[in-house]
Scaffold this active site. Structure first.
Site: not given
Ligand code: ZN
Length: 434
Positions: A230, A234
């Site tokens: 993640t 990001e």
């Molecule tokens: Zn995204």
């Protein structure tokens, strides 16, 4: 997949959210990133943001045209992690934070072992982006820091409204975005795993936000989002990468502004099997194992050459101030720095002195004290972290040592010298002015 570069920035549709709140919410079944939704909000709040994005896009394209080949420098980005917590579980451990930094450093350097899972048809696209991340060693005042802040809050959870980035709203104000990548870790509501702010936005909200269950590889990190991807995704946005399908729903006209990624319909969830064809992109189909798709952590493991170029263009352009950040330099003890000419050594202490003279041209002397005999290394690095000289790499006796450094071959600028022996490490900055 590069077309309609600017048009689609203005046609972003809000991403619908899963209705889940609170700390007991179950883990989302599939990835949900709110970066585009936040961009949509920021553009409504600030009518000039679109124009700044257009300007940044022009810079990126100019840079890529004039720098078709990446040089060998490794970029080092200082990171501060702001843990904003209400419960003990949300106050994640330092080892969980370090595990995330390790993942970023593997993924952005193509050192992740699962890159071997890239299908043969796409293997040539997987790229070392030459970007490294370090937990800050100096805070904005130059003082020693772990690169981690911890803030107790009364808020049960945070949404994508950026309150987590504001001390006055129960969150934590950022460190200067010109010198640090700010990462907030909190209980993020709405089934959102994380979101980022693209370049060109306000410095007061610049950075990325990640749910504490989707950060790092240990502690509270939870399957299937427990491999740190993640944050990789990001931080990709933070360095100006778009979703690989082009953010046009399931259409075939949206673009991620990168030329070497296949055109792709919508996002992919879970772990698709190769090939997964959409938008007539056969025989190889979607690049669903790319970090900028929506697949599970264990099924995304590569950036492309085009994505690397785009991120490095952004670092050389709108985020260039990071290149001169001293956020990861060794903290300087002020009274030591002020007494350059008055070196006093305690024989039982490991001490690396400020070089003398400083600034210098082209020679200077570096002295240090070893409390015990041992294997010693003394190396010089440029501001990008590239080693430019090895001054000592051998066994030395205890006591004071002095080494002359000749920088005739180097150009003017800031350099760091790092002394290491056993568990002791110390680093200082010096300035060469020719
Ligand atoms: Zn995204």
């Amino acid at each position: 997949m590069k077309k309609f570069a600017f048009i689609f920035l203005a046609l972003l549709l809000p991403v619908s959210l899963f209705a889940q709140d609170g700390d007991n919410a179950s883990i989302p079944q599939s990835r949900n990133c709110s970066t585009m939704e936040v961009l949509d909000r920021l553009m409504k709040e600030d009518p000039d943001y679109q124009e700044r994005l257009n300007q940044i896009e022009l810079q990126v394209q100019d840079y890529l045209k004039s720098n078709p080949e990446r040089d060998n420098l490794i970029i080092n980005i200082p990171v501060v992690v702001h843990v904003v917590y209400r419960t003990t579980a949300q106050n994640i451990s330092t080892s969980q934070i370090q595990s995330q930094i390790n993942v970023l450093n593997a993924d952005f350097r193509k050192l992740n072992s699962d890159v071997s899972g890239v299908p043969q048809a796409f293997a040539g696209l997987a790229t070392d982006c030459q970007i490294n991340f370090c937990l800050a060693t100096r805070d904005p005042n130059g003082a020693v820091t772990t690169g981690i802040t911890r803030t107790k809050t009364t808020k049960t959870s945070f949404s994508t409204n950026d309150y987590v980035k504001k001390t006055s709203r129960g969150g934590k104000d950022p460190w200067p975005a010109s010198s640090y990548l700010n990462i907030w870790v909190c209980n993020l509501s709405g089934g959102v795993l994380g979101y980022a702010q693209f370049p060109g936005g306000s410095a007061t909200t610049d950075g990325v936000v990640i749910g504490y269950k989707y950060f790092g590889t240990t502690g509270a990190a939870t399957y299937p989002f427990n491999l740190g991807r993640t944050a990789t995704h990001e931080v990709g946005h933070w360095l100006n990468l778009r979703h690989i399908w082009g953010d046009d729903g399931t259409g075939c006209t949206g673009s991620d502004l990168v030329s070497d990624t296949p055109n792709q319909g919508g996002y992919n969830f879970g772990c698709p099997s190769f090939p997964k064809v959409s938008c007539s992109n056969g025989p190889n189909g979607d690049l669903f194992m790319n970090y900028m798709d929506y697949t599970d952590d264990r099924c995304m493991f590569m950036f492309t050459t085009g994505q690397s170029g785009r991120m490095n263009a952004t670092i050389s352009g709108t985020r260039a101030s990071l290149l001169s950040s001293s956020g990861c330099a060794a903290p300087i003890v002020e009274n030591q720095e002020e007494t350059n000419d008055n070196i006093s050594l305690s024989p039982d202490k490991f001490v690396l002195n400020q070089n003398h003279p400083n600034p210098f041209n082209p020679t200077t002397s570096i002295s240090f004290n070893l409390p015990a005999a041992g294997q010693v290394s003394l190396k010089v690095f440029d501001i990008s972290g590239k080693e430019v000289a090895g001054l000592v790499d051998n066994y030395l006796e205890a006591g004071r040592h002095s080494i002359n450094f000749d920088a005739s071959a180097l150009s003017s600028g800031v350099y760091y010298y790092k002394l290491a022996s056993g568990n002791n490490v110390s680093m200082r900055k010096m300035l060469l002015i020719k």
